[in-house]
Scaffold this active site. Structure first.
Site, PDB file in Angstrom:
ATOM      1  N   SER A  96     -41.491-122.982  17.402  1.00 33.66           N
ATOM      2  CA  SER A  96     -42.281-123.917  18.368  1.00 33.66           C
ATOM      3  C   SER A  96     -43.187-123.039  19.385  1.00 33.66           C
ATOM      4  O   SER A  96     -44.515-123.639  19.519  1.00 33.66           O
ATOM      5  CB  SER A  96     -41.205-124.400  19.352  1.00 33.66           C
ATOM      6  OG  SER A  96     -40.322-125.202  18.561  1.00 33.66           O
ATOM      7  N   THR A 141     -36.415-122.128  14.901  1.00 38.24           N
ATOM      8  CA  THR A 141     -35.151-122.286  15.036  1.00 38.24           C
ATOM      9  C   THR A 141     -34.866-123.747  15.167  1.00 38.24           C
ATOM     10  O   THR A 141     -34.329-124.640  14.774  1.00 38.24           O
ATOM     11  CB  THR A 141     -34.665-121.517  15.957  1.00 38.24           C
ATOM     12  OG1 THR A 141     -34.477-120.215  15.607  1.00 38.24           O
ATOM     13  CG2 THR A 141     -33.040-121.897  16.427  1.00 38.24           C
ATOM     14  N   GLY A 186     -18.357-120.181  24.786  1.00 36.32           N
ATOM     15  CA  GLY A 186     -18.277-121.396  25.797  1.00 36.32           C
ATOM     16  C   GLY A 186     -19.587-121.897  26.307  1.00 36.32           C
ATOM     17  O   GLY A 186     -19.860-122.486  27.447  1.00 36.32           O
ATOM     18  N   ARG A 234     -20.695-121.219  31.570  1.00 29.73           N
ATOM     19  CA  ARG A 234     -21.093-120.028  32.837  1.00 29.73           C
ATOM     20  C   ARG A 234     -22.562-120.463  33.256  1.00 29.73           C
ATOM     21  O   ARG A 234     -23.531-120.590  32.533  1.00 29.73           O
ATOM     22  CB  ARG A 234     -20.973-118.837  32.164  1.00 29.73           C
ATOM     23  CG  ARG A 234     -20.831-118.081  33.378  1.00 29.73           C
ATOM     24  CD  ARG A 234     -20.978-116.431  32.841  1.00 29.73           C
ATOM     25  NE  ARG A 234     -19.977-115.882  32.140  1.00 29.73           N
ATOM     26  CZ  ARG A 234     -18.520-115.454  32.518  1.00 29.73           C
ATOM     27  NH1 ARG A 234     -18.728-115.186  33.799  1.00 29.73           N
ATOM     28  NH2 ARG A 234     -17.994-115.081  31.676  1.00 29.73           N
ATOM     29  N   HIS A 263     -32.219-152.206  38.209  1.00 33.61           N
ATOM     30  CA  HIS A 263     -30.916-152.607  38.159  1.00 33.61           C
ATOM     31  C   HIS A 263     -30.898-153.346  36.751  1.00 33.61           C
ATOM     32  O   HIS A 263     -31.554-154.313  36.613  1.00 33.61           O
ATOM     33  CB  HIS A 263     -30.597-153.388  39.543  1.00 33.61           C
ATOM     34  CG  HIS A 263     -29.264-154.002  39.533  1.00 33.61           C
ATOM     35  ND1 HIS A 263     -28.152-153.294  39.658  1.00 33.61           N
ATOM     36  CD2 HIS A 263     -28.790-155.008  39.468  1.00 33.61           C
ATOM     37  CE1 HIS A 263     -27.083-153.745  39.633  1.00 33.61           C
ATOM     38  NE2 HIS A 263     -27.514-155.088  39.376  1.00 33.61           N
TER      39      HIS A 263
HETATM   40  P1  NDP Z   1     -25.144-118.688  25.537  1.00 38.62           P
HETATM   41  O1  NDP Z   1     -25.448-117.620  26.205  1.00 38.62           O
HETATM   42  O2  NDP Z   1     -25.257-120.127  26.050  1.00 38.62           O
HETATM   43  O3  NDP Z   1     -23.411-118.671  25.242  1.00 38.62           O
HETATM   44  C1  NDP Z   1     -22.740-117.680  24.849  1.00 38.62           C
HETATM   45  C2  NDP Z   1     -21.421-117.832  24.835  1.00 38.62           C
HETATM   46  O4  NDP Z   1     -20.593-116.777  24.198  1.00 38.62           O
HETATM   47  C3  NDP Z   1     -20.848-117.631  26.235  1.00 38.62           C
HETATM   48  O5  NDP Z   1     -19.987-118.608  26.620  1.00 38.62           O
HETATM   49  C4  NDP Z   1     -20.229-116.221  26.370  1.00 38.62           C
HETATM   50  O6  NDP Z   1     -19.033-116.112  27.315  1.00 38.62           O
HETATM   51  C5  NDP Z   1     -19.676-116.033  24.944  1.00 38.62           C
HETATM   52  N1  NDP Z   1     -19.563-114.574  24.695  1.00 38.62           N
HETATM   53  C6  NDP Z   1     -20.643-113.732  24.678  1.00 38.62           C
HETATM   54  N2  NDP Z   1     -20.269-112.522  24.168  1.00 38.62           N
HETATM   55  C7  NDP Z   1     -19.017-112.602  24.128  1.00 38.62           C
HETATM   56  C8  NDP Z   1     -17.975-111.817  23.779  1.00 38.62           C
HETATM   57  N3  NDP Z   1     -18.369-110.444  23.549  1.00 38.62           N
HETATM   58  N4  NDP Z   1     -16.689-112.143  23.691  1.00 38.62           N
HETATM   59  C9  NDP Z   1     -16.410-113.499  24.228  1.00 38.62           C
HETATM   60  N5  NDP Z   1     -17.286-114.400  24.538  1.00 38.62           N
HETATM   61  C10 NDP Z   1     -18.453-113.813  24.354  1.00 38.62           C
HETATM   62  O7  NDP Z   1     -25.384-118.842  23.868  1.00 38.62           O
HETATM   63  P2  NDP Z   1     -25.410-120.032  22.938  1.00 38.62           P
HETATM   64  O8  NDP Z   1     -25.302-119.196  21.660  1.00 38.62           O
HETATM   65  O9  NDP Z   1     -24.513-121.196  23.007  1.00 38.62           O
HETATM   66  O10 NDP Z   1     -26.805-120.402  22.931  1.00 38.62           O
HETATM   67  C11 NDP Z   1     -27.904-119.680  22.899  1.00 38.62           C
HETATM   68  C12 NDP Z   1     -29.078-120.188  23.453  1.00 38.62           C
HETATM   69  O11 NDP Z   1     -29.813-121.270  23.062  1.00 38.62           O
HETATM   70  C13 NDP Z   1     -28.703-120.607  25.136  1.00 38.62           C
HETATM   71  O12 NDP Z   1     -28.686-119.840  25.896  1.00 38.62           O
HETATM   72  C14 NDP Z   1     -29.621-121.924  25.361  1.00 38.62           C
HETATM   73  O13 NDP Z   1     -30.715-121.459  26.080  1.00 38.62           O
HETATM   74  C15 NDP Z   1     -30.321-122.210  24.090  1.00 38.62           C
HETATM   75  N6  NDP Z   1     -29.674-123.679  23.379  1.00 38.62           N
HETATM   76  C16 NDP Z   1     -30.158-124.335  24.047  1.00 38.62           C
HETATM   77  C17 NDP Z   1     -29.575-125.943  23.484  1.00 38.62           C
HETATM   78  C18 NDP Z   1     -29.983-127.054  24.584  1.00 38.62           C
HETATM   79  O14 NDP Z   1     -30.895-126.985  25.002  1.00 38.62           O
HETATM   80  N7  NDP Z   1     -29.039-128.245  24.018  1.00 38.62           N
HETATM   81  C19 NDP Z   1     -28.548-125.784  22.511  1.00 38.62           C
HETATM   82  C20 NDP Z   1     -28.266-124.972  21.931  1.00 38.62           C
HETATM   83  C21 NDP Z   1     -28.558-123.649  22.372  1.00 38.62           C
HETATM   84  P3  NDP Z   1     -19.284-115.731  28.848  1.00 38.62           P
HETATM   85  O15 NDP Z   1     -19.991-117.056  29.433  1.00 38.62           O
HETATM   86  O16 NDP Z   1     -17.942-115.453  29.173  1.00 38.62           O
HETATM   87  O17 NDP Z   1     -20.011-114.736  28.753  1.00 38.62           O
END
Ligand code: NDP
Length: 451
Positions: free
Chosen positions: A14, A41, A174, A203, A433
């Site tokens: 994009s 992607t 998460g 988070r 409304h």
């Molecule tokens: P995120 O960064 O949102 O989430 C990653 C998750 O993986 C967190 O819950 C994190 O936990 C966990 N994690 C990372 N490392 C470890 C580890 N070593 N052990 C256990 N848990 C871990 O990434 P996503 O892959 O979900 O998405 C990537 C990006 O893509 C996002 O930042 C977003 O910007 C984009 N996206 C946007 C969407 C939308 O606009 N609707 C949809 C999908 C993706 P913790 O929080 O505890 O660190």
């Protein structure tokens, strides 16, 4: 040495496509290089197919609600292979449109993996191309190494190509991707476990949204395995087992790894040119997307600022307008709306309550209710809305919603926040409304004031 260009863009996702087309519109001679499919992607293995899967999953809820409205004998069986075929055809169609858009803009395209070899010089499968400006827009890809064995799990790439619904699914992580697919597969009738190490999902989001989303997912039948880190993923007969650091084990037929994404820098030749990257592997850029090396810019997920498609597009266009349009443009990353396509979905823009409270006094306005359609059909799902207002200036600092149509509603609200709207502006706005969105202009008294 092959043809000279004004700009070589590496990566036709994009951001890269938007930047290249805008630069060409300003009269630049542009080459875009892509080793995979055109569209990146978002179009090929992200936002678009995910939303098509979300729509498919949403019908189960629609069928349930329809019965509440008097419809008889609704429902049926979901044929995922049918969905997968239709989805593949739709992605082919969209990729075709992206290719046409590039051609129609006069942007030349090369298929292959590009590598920076010298200042202003790029090599693609042994052929060299030259341009005074090079734009890196190679995006990111799923991280697979959070703990041993995780590389055996599906990522968002593979899950979107499933042609059969798994019997049970363990989603690890998460974040955005984890909660969206947990919600989608629960909607498709799969027994889903969502395992994350924090006490709540998402988070960085407003805590009230996080709590309510966790409750909503649990109400949808998703088993939440929260607050424990992970040790190892093993393959066992019939599926997988995830060992957690407290000694507990979670089993499932299929596993989705959603533990984050990494910038795609491998093979780009960044080291050779001395392009600086940070600890996360992202290309370090300034406010104008300039890298540490003159003549090299980077945008989108590769720079790990706000990893969202519209942000990459805005960064790409700002680069092109600044460098080729004679009109310096900078992207303001402060007010960026985002959506999470769970059921119910989230729409959010501006500061969280925690962030707002750190800046000074804040009035918190809230509304929570069962929407008319849900109440009538006997559903329990609720909608939650929150406005965070600067206690001194009255400016609206954040707007958050969990509930049906939240992404659509918050997109419109983000215009108001971008313009610096105050709570008084919201108050003098006449409601539409009956809608759920009208609650955002009908909140009279703050639920609490944080000093
Ligand atoms: P995120 O960064 O949102 O989430 C990653 C998750 O993986 C967190 O819950 C994190 O936990 C966990 N994690 C990372 N490392 C470890 C580890 N070593 N052990 C256990 N848990 C871990 O990434 P996503 O892959 O979900 O998405 C990537 C990006 O893509 C996002 O930042 C977003 O910007 C984009 N996206 C946007 C969407 C939308 O606009 N609707 C949809 C999908 C993706 P913790 O929080 O505890 O660190």
């Amino acid at each position: 040495m092959e043809t000279d260009y004004d700009l070589i863009t590496i990566g036709a996702g994009s951001g890269g496509v938007a930047a290249s087309r805008r630069a060409a519109a300003h009269g630049a001679k542009v080459l875009i290089v892509e080793g995979d499919r055109v569209g990146g992607t978002c179009v090929i293995r992200g936002c678009v197919p995910k939303k098509l899967m979300m729509y498919a999953a949403g019908f189960a809820q629609v069928f349930r609600e329809a019965e509440g409205f008097g419809w008889k004998e609704v429902g049926g069986r979901f044929d995922m292979a049918h969905w997968a075929g239709a989805k593949a055809a739709e992605i082919d169609r969209l990729e075709g449109i992206y290719r046409q858009l590039l051609e129609g803009s006069g942007v030349a395209r090369e298929s292959g993996w590009a590598r920076l070899v010298a200042p202003g010089e790029v090599e693609v499968d042994g052929r060299r191309f030259r341009a005074p400006r090079i734009l890196l827009a190679t995006g990111g890809s799923p991280a697979r190494d959070a703990f041993p064995g995780l590389e055996q799990a599906m990522t968002s790439n593979e899950v979107l190509d499933l042609a059969e619904v798994p019997q049970s699914l363990l989603v690890i992580g998460g974040g955005f991707i984890a909660v969206e697919f947990a919600s989608i597969f629960a909607g498709l009738g799969v027994k889903v476990t969502l395992a994350y190490r924090d006490v709540l999902p998402l988070r960085g989001f407003d805590a009230d949204l996080r709590r309510r989303l966790a409750d909503a997912l649990a109400a949808r039948g998703v088993t939440l395995a929260a607050g424990v880190g992970f040790a190892e993923l093993h393959r066992v007969a019939g599926g997988f087992e995830l060992s957690r650091i407290d000694g507990s084990v979670i089993g499932a037929a299929a596993v989705l790894n959603a533990t984050g994404r990494r910038p795609n820098t491998k093979g780009l030749g960044l080291e050779a040119l001395g392009v600086a990257t940070d600890r996360a592997g992202a290309v370090v850029v300034d406010a104008d997307s300039r890298s540490s090396v003159p003549g090299v810019w980077a945008i989108g997920d590769l720079t790990n600022r706000r990893n969202l498609t519209p942000v990459a597009i805005a960064e790409g266009r700002a680069f092109a307008d600044t460098e080729f349009g004679g009109a310096p443009v900078r992207v303001d990353h402060r007010v960026v709306a985002a959506a999470v396509f769970t059921d119910p979905p989230i729409g959010t823009v501006g500061l969280t309550e925690e962030q707002a409270a750190a800046q000074g006094p804040v009035d918190v306005y809230e509304s929570e209710f069962r929407p008319m359609k849900t109440a009538f059909s006997g559903g329990q799902q609720r909608a939650y809305m929150k406005l965070l207002v600067d206690g001194l200036s009255g400016r609206v600092l954040g707007a958050h919603m969990l509930g049906a149509d939240a992404p659509e509603i918050v997109q419109s609200l983000s215009v108001a926040l971008t313009c610096g709207a105050t709570k008084r502006d919201f108050d003098r706005t006449i409601a539409v409304h009956p809608t759920a969105a009208e609650e955002f202009v009908l909140m009279r008294e703050p639920a609490r004031r944080l000093l």
